[in-house]
Design an enzyme around this catalytic site. Sequence first.
Site, PDB file in Angstrom:
ATOM      1  N   ARG A  63       0.810  -1.222   0.000  1.00  0.00           N
ATOM      2  CA  ARG A  63       0.000   0.000   0.000  1.00  0.00           C
ATOM      3  C   ARG A  63       0.839   1.266   0.000  1.00  0.00           C
ATOM      4  NH1 ARG A  63      -2.742  -0.489   5.395  1.00  0.00           N
ATOM      5  NH2 ARG A  63      -0.683  -1.332   5.812  1.00  0.00           N
ATOM      6  N   GLU A  76       7.144   7.927  11.265  1.00  0.00           N
ATOM      7  CA  GLU A  76       7.025   9.089  12.127  1.00  0.00           C
ATOM      8  C   GLU A  76       8.222   9.972  11.807  1.00  0.00           C
ATOM      9  OE1 GLU A  76       5.391   8.969  16.446  1.00  0.00           O
ATOM     10  OE2 GLU A  76       7.572   8.815  16.572  1.00  0.00           O
ATOM     11  N   GLN A 125       9.957  26.832  13.721  1.00  0.00           N
ATOM     12  CA  GLN A 125       9.575  27.183  12.359  1.00  0.00           C
ATOM     13  C   GLN A 125       9.847  25.999  11.447  1.00  0.00           C
ATOM     14  OE1 GLN A 125      10.926  31.092  11.098  1.00  0.00           O
ATOM     15  NE2 GLN A 125      11.348  30.340   9.052  1.00  0.00           N
ATOM     16  N   ASP A 126       8.933  25.728  10.516  1.00  0.00           N
ATOM     17  CA  ASP A 126       9.134  24.718   9.479  1.00  0.00           C
ATOM     18  C   ASP A 126       9.185  25.436   8.130  1.00  0.00           C
ATOM     19  OD1 ASP A 126       9.005  22.699  11.337  1.00  0.00           O
ATOM     20  OD2 ASP A 126       7.216  21.758  10.532  1.00  0.00           O
ATOM     21  N   ASN A 127      10.134  25.036   7.285  1.00  0.00           N
ATOM     22  CA  ASN A 127      10.289  25.624   5.959  1.00  0.00           C
ATOM     23  C   ASN A 127      10.233  24.522   4.906  1.00  0.00           C
ATOM     24  OD1 ASN A 127      10.820  28.245   7.065  1.00  0.00           O
ATOM     25  ND2 ASN A 127      12.883  27.546   7.539  1.00  0.00           N
ATOM     26  N   ARG A 137      21.692  26.091  -2.946  1.00  0.00           N
ATOM     27  CA  ARG A 137      21.242  27.061  -1.942  1.00  0.00           C
ATOM     28  C   ARG A 137      22.226  27.005  -0.780  1.00  0.00           C
ATOM     29  NH1 ARG A 137      15.907  28.791  -2.946  1.00  0.00           N
ATOM     30  NH2 ARG A 137      14.789  27.496  -4.440  1.00  0.00           N
ATOM     31  N   HIS A 190      24.290  29.016   4.150  1.00  0.00           N
ATOM     32  CA  HIS A 190      23.609  30.043   4.931  1.00  0.00           C
ATOM     33  C   HIS A 190      23.742  29.808   6.430  1.00  0.00           C
ATOM     34  CE1 HIS A 190      20.756  30.293   1.235  1.00  0.00           C
ATOM     35  NE2 HIS A 190      21.868  30.980   1.027  1.00  0.00           N
ATOM     36  N   LYS A 209      19.084  23.138  12.625  1.00  0.00           N
ATOM     37  CA  LYS A 209      18.165  22.703  11.571  1.00  0.00           C
ATOM     38  C   LYS A 209      18.090  21.184  11.534  1.00  0.00           C
ATOM     39  CE  LYS A 209      19.163  26.671   8.610  1.00  0.00           C
ATOM     40  NZ  LYS A 209      19.760  27.107   7.332  1.00  0.00           N
ATOM     41  N   HIS A 220      24.954  26.086   6.358  1.00  0.00           N
ATOM     42  CA  HIS A 220      24.238  24.967   5.745  1.00  0.00           C
ATOM     43  C   HIS A 220      23.880  25.303   4.301  1.00  0.00           C
ATOM     44  CE1 HIS A 220      20.310  23.046   4.697  1.00  0.00           C
ATOM     45  NE2 HIS A 220      21.048  21.999   4.943  1.00  0.00           N
ATOM     46  N   TYR A 266      12.670  21.653   6.327  1.00  0.00           N
ATOM     47  CA  TYR A 266      13.540  21.770   7.493  1.00  0.00           C
ATOM     48  C   TYR A 266      12.854  22.506   8.633  1.00  0.00           C
ATOM     49  CZ  TYR A 266      15.089  26.121   5.109  1.00  0.00           C
ATOM     50  OH  TYR A 266      15.153  27.316   4.437  1.00  0.00           O
ATOM     51  N   GLU A 273      20.950  37.151   8.655  1.00  0.00           N
ATOM     52  CA  GLU A 273      21.345  36.078   7.740  1.00  0.00           C
ATOM     53  C   GLU A 273      22.657  36.436   7.050  1.00  0.00           C
ATOM     54  OE1 GLU A 273      19.219  33.174   4.655  1.00  0.00           O
ATOM     55  OE2 GLU A 273      19.183  35.265   4.007  1.00  0.00           O
ATOM     56  N   ASP A 300      24.212  34.166  -3.023  1.00  0.00           N
ATOM     57  CA  ASP A 300      25.094  33.007  -2.903  1.00  0.00           C
ATOM     58  C   ASP A 300      26.285  33.093  -3.868  1.00  0.00           C
ATOM     59  OD1 ASP A 300      23.473  32.062  -0.895  1.00  0.00           O
ATOM     60  OD2 ASP A 300      22.371  30.690  -2.190  1.00  0.00           O
TER      61      ASP A 300
END
Length: 183
Positions: A25, A30, A49-51, A61, A64, A73, A120, A133, A144, A170
């Site tokens: 299936r 988790e 925070q979730d991105n 990318r 940073h 993270k 990162h 993340y 930043e 960058d």
Amino acid sequence: MNLTVTATTLPDVLILEPKVFGDERGFFMESFNASAFEEATGVKRIFVQDNHSRSVRGVLRGLHFQIQHPQGKLVRVVTGEVFDVAVDLRRSSPNFGKWVGVHLSAENKRQLWIPEGFAHGFVVVSDHAEFLYKTTDYWYKEHERSLSWQDPVLNIKWPNLPELLLSEKDRNAPALADAEIFP
């Protein structure tokens, strides 16, 4: 949550592999459980925070970090594959200026814990990738910073891709010798 944790060459950066239950299936896993994360890693953090980003092949990318309000993270890929990199920017660390790279993909379901004090970044090696993340602090544009992904002193062994797509920020990021870093 059944979680396997593997140390990387940078002891504070950890690979996490959740137990995946699958059959004809599909699968179930988790993806995060605070108490299991703390028990398996010894790391106690609150994620605030979730991105979620989506990028095409060759998008790089990073690298940073936030010089104030540093972010830990917990990163993973839900579609595609990336080569993910963490660089230790803590001057007081015996691993200062060292990096580790890990392939994260929807297929291997690995996650990477990158603590505060690290830069990162990642490059997409599949046709496209969706990257999720969790962070331990909020994003603050004024704090930043970026570090050059191609600094010869770091000598990061990025995958060989025919073309890289980078933001102006960058492309123009300073080398480690000229970057703001952590004490």
